[in-house]
Structures are given as C-alpha cells and as structure tokens.
Motif scaffolding. Structure first.
Motif, PDB file in Angstrom:
ATOM      1  N   HIS A  20       0.834  -1.206   0.000  1.00 42.36           N
ATOM      2  CA  HIS A  20       0.000   0.000   0.000  1.00 42.36           C
ATOM      3  C   HIS A  20       0.872   1.261   0.000  1.00 42.36           C
ATOM      4  CE1 HIS A  20      -3.426   2.604   0.804  1.00 42.36           C
ATOM      5  NE2 HIS A  20      -2.760   3.131   1.814  1.00 42.36           N
ATOM      6  N   GLU A  21       2.032   1.180   0.649  1.00 42.96           N
ATOM      7  CA  GLU A  21       2.935   2.334   0.735  1.00 42.96           C
ATOM      8  C   GLU A  21       3.842   2.463  -0.490  1.00 42.96           C
ATOM      9  OE1 GLU A  21       5.028   1.623   4.352  1.00 42.96           O
ATOM     10  OE2 GLU A  21       3.363   2.254   5.640  1.00 42.96           O
ATOM     11  N   GLY A  22       3.732   1.544  -1.443  1.00 43.06           N
ATOM     12  CA  GLY A  22       4.541   1.621  -2.650  1.00 43.06           C
ATOM     13  C   GLY A  22       5.911   0.988  -2.516  1.00 43.06           C
ATOM     14  N   LYS A  23       6.093   0.148  -1.487  1.00 44.92           N
ATOM     15  CA  LYS A  23       7.373  -0.520  -1.284  1.00 44.92           C
ATOM     16  C   LYS A  23       7.380  -1.881  -1.976  1.00 44.92           C
ATOM     17  CE  LYS A  23       8.134   1.796   3.152  1.00 44.92           C
ATOM     18  NZ  LYS A  23       8.302   1.645   4.614  1.00 44.92           N
ATOM     19  N   LEU A  24       8.547  -2.509  -1.991  1.00 48.15           N
ATOM     20  CA  LEU A  24       8.729  -3.798  -2.645  1.00 48.15           C
ATOM     21  C   LEU A  24       8.785  -4.923  -1.626  1.00 48.15           C
ATOM     22  CD1 LEU A  24      11.603  -2.853  -5.148  1.00 48.15           C
ATOM     23  CD2 LEU A  24       9.128  -2.621  -5.476  1.00 48.15           C
ATOM     24  N   ILE A  25       8.256  -6.082  -2.016  1.00 47.41           N
ATOM     25  CA  ILE A  25       8.394  -7.284  -1.205  1.00 47.41           C
ATOM     26  C   ILE A  25       8.931  -8.408  -2.095  1.00 47.41           C
ATOM     27  CG2 ILE A  25       6.478  -6.618   0.304  1.00 47.41           C
ATOM     28  CD1 ILE A  25       4.823  -8.884  -1.020  1.00 47.41           C
ATOM     29  N   VAL A  26       9.495  -9.425  -1.464  1.00 46.67           N
ATOM     30  CA  VAL A  26       9.866 -10.658  -2.148  1.00 46.67           C
ATOM     31  C   VAL A  26       9.029 -11.776  -1.577  1.00 46.67           C
ATOM     32  CG1 VAL A  26      11.679 -12.425  -2.253  1.00 46.67           C
ATOM     33  CG2 VAL A  26      12.171 -10.096  -2.993  1.00 46.67           C
ATOM     34  N   MET A  27       8.548 -12.658  -2.444  1.00 45.55           N
ATOM     35  CA  MET A  27       7.600 -13.679  -2.034  1.00 45.55           C
ATOM     36  C   MET A  27       7.846 -14.978  -2.792  1.00 45.55           C
ATOM     37  SD  MET A  27       4.329 -12.117  -4.084  1.00 45.55           S
ATOM     38  CE  MET A  27       3.266 -13.548  -3.868  1.00 45.55           C
ATOM     39  N   PRO A  28       7.440 -16.112  -2.221  1.00 48.81           N
ATOM     40  CA  PRO A  28       7.573 -17.392  -2.926  1.00 48.81           C
ATOM     41  C   PRO A  28       6.456 -17.575  -3.940  1.00 48.81           C
ATOM     42  CG  PRO A  28       6.515 -17.740  -0.818  1.00 48.81           C
ATOM     43  CD  PRO A  28       6.875 -16.277  -0.869  1.00 48.81           C
ATOM     44  N   THR A  29       6.740 -18.350  -4.989  1.00 49.32           N
ATOM     45  CA  THR A  29       5.693 -18.811  -5.902  1.00 49.32           C
ATOM     46  C   THR A  29       5.848 -20.323  -6.034  1.00 49.32           C
ATOM     47  OG1 THR A  29       6.923 -18.677  -7.992  1.00 49.32           O
ATOM     48  CG2 THR A  29       5.917 -16.634  -7.182  1.00 49.32           C
ATOM     49  N   ASP A  30       5.170 -20.910  -7.002  1.00 52.01           N
ATOM     50  CA  ASP A  30       5.278 -22.351  -7.232  1.00 52.01           C
ATOM     51  C   ASP A  30       6.462 -22.699  -8.128  1.00 52.01           C
ATOM     52  OD1 ASP A  30       4.133 -21.132  -9.401  1.00 52.01           O
ATOM     53  OD2 ASP A  30       2.545 -22.596  -9.694  1.00 52.01           O
ATOM     54  N   THR A  31       7.265 -21.692  -8.516  1.00 59.02           N
ATOM     55  CA  THR A  31       8.466 -21.949  -9.312  1.00 59.02           C
ATOM     56  C   THR A  31       9.689 -21.369  -8.610  1.00 59.02           C
ATOM     57  OG1 THR A  31       7.984 -19.975 -10.661  1.00 59.02           O
ATOM     58  CG2 THR A  31       7.267 -22.117 -11.524  1.00 59.02           C
ATOM     59  N   VAL A  32       9.843 -20.045  -8.648  1.00 56.40           N
ATOM     60  CA  VAL A  32      10.958 -19.362  -7.990  1.00 56.40           C
ATOM     61  C   VAL A  32      10.402 -18.225  -7.137  1.00 56.40           C
ATOM     62  CG1 VAL A  32      12.599 -19.949  -9.815  1.00 56.40           C
ATOM     63  CG2 VAL A  32      11.289 -17.811  -9.970  1.00 56.40           C
ATOM     64  N   TYR A  33      11.285 -17.555  -6.394  1.00 55.51           N
ATOM     65  CA  TYR A  33      10.854 -16.371  -5.636  1.00 55.51           C
ATOM     66  C   TYR A  33      10.675 -15.195  -6.582  1.00 55.51           C
ATOM     67  CZ  TYR A  33      11.060 -18.130  -0.882  1.00 55.51           C
ATOM     68  OH  TYR A  33      10.780 -18.805   0.281  1.00 55.51           O
ATOM     69  N   GLY A  34       9.707 -14.333  -6.249  1.00 58.70           N
ATOM     70  CA  GLY A  34       9.433 -13.170  -7.072  1.00 58.70           C
ATOM     71  C   GLY A  34       9.554 -11.884  -6.279  1.00 58.70           C
ATOM     72  N   ILE A  35       9.929 -10.808  -6.953  1.00 59.98           N
ATOM     73  CA  ILE A  35       9.911  -9.469  -6.378  1.00 59.98           C
ATOM     74  C   ILE A  35       8.629  -8.807  -6.848  1.00 59.98           C
ATOM     75  CG2 ILE A  35      11.323  -8.594  -8.289  1.00 59.98           C
ATOM     76  CD1 ILE A  35      12.404  -6.469  -6.390  1.00 59.98           C
ATOM     77  N   PRO A 136      -3.827  -8.208  -6.071  1.00 62.95           N
ATOM     78  CA  PRO A 136      -2.945  -8.481  -7.209  1.00 62.95           C
ATOM     79  C   PRO A 136      -1.601  -7.773  -7.076  1.00 62.95           C
ATOM     80  CG  PRO A 136      -5.159  -7.974  -7.964  1.00 62.95           C
ATOM     81  CD  PRO A 136      -5.139  -7.674  -6.491  1.00 62.95           C
ATOM     82  N   LEU A 137      -0.549  -8.418  -7.586  1.00 60.38           N
ATOM     83  CA  LEU A 137       0.794  -7.855  -7.488  1.00 60.38           C
ATOM     84  C   LEU A 137       1.493  -7.897  -8.844  1.00 60.38           C
ATOM     85  CD1 LEU A 137       2.029  -9.549  -4.186  1.00 60.38           C
ATOM     86  CD2 LEU A 137       1.339  -7.157  -4.468  1.00 60.38           C
ATOM     87  N   ALA A 138       2.192  -6.817  -9.175  1.00 61.02           N
ATOM     88  CA  ALA A 138       3.106  -6.825 -10.317  1.00 61.02           C
ATOM     89  C   ALA A 138       4.362  -7.542  -9.864  1.00 61.02           C
ATOM     90  CB  ALA A 138       3.430  -5.404 -10.743  1.00 61.02           C
ATOM     91  N   ALA A 139       4.889  -8.438 -10.696  1.00 60.34           N
ATOM     92  CA  ALA A 139       6.004  -9.258 -10.231  1.00 60.34           C
ATOM     93  C   ALA A 139       6.947  -9.648 -11.347  1.00 60.34           C
ATOM     94  CB  ALA A 139       5.469 -10.516  -9.545  1.00 60.34           C
ATOM     95  N   SER A 140       8.164  -9.940 -10.916  1.00 58.81           N
ATOM     96  CA  SER A 140       9.193 -10.517 -11.772  1.00 58.81           C
ATOM     97  C   SER A 140      10.026 -11.423 -10.880  1.00 58.81           C
ATOM     98  CB  SER A 140      10.055  -9.407 -12.395  1.00 58.81           C
ATOM     99  OG  SER A 140      11.037  -9.956 -13.258  1.00 58.81           O
ATOM    100  N   SER A 141      10.928 -12.191 -11.464  1.00 58.15           N
ATOM    101  CA  SER A 141      11.764 -13.059 -10.639  1.00 58.15           C
ATOM    102  C   SER A 141      12.649 -12.225  -9.716  1.00 58.15           C
ATOM    103  CB  SER A 141      12.631 -13.958 -11.533  1.00 58.15           C
ATOM    104  OG  SER A 141      13.409 -13.177 -12.426  1.00 58.15           O
ATOM    105  N   ALA A 142      12.888 -12.730  -8.512  1.00 61.00           N
ATOM    106  CA  ALA A 142      13.600 -11.978  -7.470  1.00 61.00           C
ATOM    107  C   ALA A 142      15.101 -12.123  -7.618  1.00 61.00           C
ATOM    108  CB  ALA A 142      13.144 -12.433  -6.089  1.00 61.00           C
TER     109      ALA A 142
END
Length: 234
Positions: A20-35, A136-142
C-alpha cells in the motif's frame, strides 16, 4: 533495513502495508521467488525495475490469487489461451491477456495490435495467502537481471538487499525453471507462440489444444469453437 520473515498473520499484514505504501516485497511462488509491488502504482513499478537493474521496457507479470480476478482487472483471455488456462491454472503457466482501455493496471504492454498483460495464478498455498492479503501484485523473478533466479528468501536478499522492504520466507521453492509464457499467433497452426520456455512443455500445450478441438469438432470436420485469436509479439 530489510528483513526476512516467516509467513504468518503479522508478516502478511506488514506485506499488505508495504505494498500500500509503494514498497517492494519478495515472495515465494510455485516456481521461484518473485519481487513484487502494487501494479497500480507507477512509482513502485519504477522501483522494482531499478532494484532488478532491468529496463522499464521489459514486461512484468501480474500475480493473481484466482482466475476470476482476470476479468475484474479488465483483462481477457483470447482463444486458445482461455482453453489452456482452464486446464493449467493455477500453475506454472503465464498467458498473455488482452487489456481493455478501462484497466487501471500500470503494467500494460503496448503491442502493435493490442494492449497486453501477462498473468500468473501460482499453485502454492503460501502465494495464495500473500495475494489474499495484498491483492494483485506486479512481479518478476527476485534477482538482478541476468543473474540466477532465487529459490529462497536468503538467495533473493543476497542479490536485492535493502531495495526490498520485506522478504517472505516459505522455504525453498521448486525452481529453478520459471513459468511458461504463451501468447497467441496467427502464424501458428494451433494459434500460439511460446515467449518463454518453462515448466510446462510446448508439447503439453499443443496436446491440450488438440484435445479441445476434437471435442468441439462438428460432423463436417470444422471446429464449432470460433477463434478470437489476437496476435501479440515478444
């Protein structure tokens, strides 16, 4: 300073706050981690590309908790990606949707013939919990662009450091192969083009399309399903 947190109610609330504050997180998916970041926040998207050291001209996926969210974001799955998605989502499949003029997403790619958006519905309980909290999140590989994809929060932090506010840790992901990205193509007999080879092989995609066509074939041999294929490019 960034921190690594296990996924629990407190860290999920913190992740939602940071998004909500416009910061970035890293999270797991079912393949690799995403930013990941807020897909409606252009400044946050800029920060994601800067963290990855990747040109803004590259595409981002939008992670969703459920396929029902595709329409809610004013996106549409053209044929035969709708057929593939019905069979493969949730999972390591990233179809390229057509975006309407009404969508508020700031991640849309402007193609020659259409406005497009890649989507992902990961098949992982940890990812679904995060998306339920954040939306929903915009994401790419971390990882830094050109470097190996991260399969743990620790590997991601080693590359991205304090550019990310929070690393959500769910252990090691199945990687290192990412999702299969597919668009439509008028130049292919099955109407598809593979933009990125991934977990799901091309042969499986074509088998699903052929099976669907066989089910909808009329007595004279033509297809009863009218194709609405829209061509996009990589």
């Amino acid at each position: 300073m960034s921190e690594i947190r296990l996924i629990d109610e407190d860290s999920l609330a913190l992740a939602a706050q940071y998004i909500h504050e416009g910061k970035l997180i890293v999270m797991p998916t079912d393949t690799v981690y995403g930013i990941a970041c807020d897909p409606f926040n252009d400044i946050a998207i800029d920060a994601l590309f800067e963290a990855k050291q990747r040109p803004r001209t590259k595409s981002l996926q939008v992670l969703l908790a459920d396929t029902d969210e595709i329409g809610k974001l004013d996106l549409r799955l053209p044929y035969p990606l709708d057929v593939l998605s019905a069979s493969l989502l949730p999972g390591a499949f990233s179809p390229i949707c057509i975006a309407s003029a009404d969508t508020q997403l700031q991640t849309i790619k402007l193609e020659v013939t259409a406005r497009t958006q890649a989507v992902r519905v990961p098949d992982a309980d940890s990812t679904r919990r995060i998306l339920a909290a954040t939306g929903p999140l915009a994401a790419s590989s971390a990882n830094i662009s050109g470097h190996d994809s991260a399969q743990s929060a620790q590997e991601a932090q080693a590359q991205l450091g304090d550019s990310v506010a929070l690393y959500l840790d769910a252990g090691t992901t199945p990687g290192p192969v990412a999702s299969t990205v597919v668009t439509t193509s008028k130049n292919d007999a099955d109407g598809i083009a593979i933009l990125r080879a991934g977990v799901i092989p091309e042969s499986q995609l074509r088998d699903i399309i052929h099976a669907s066509q066989s089910m909808h074939r009329t007595p004279n041999g033509s297809r009863s399903h009218e194709s609405n294929t829209s061509e996009t490019s990589a």
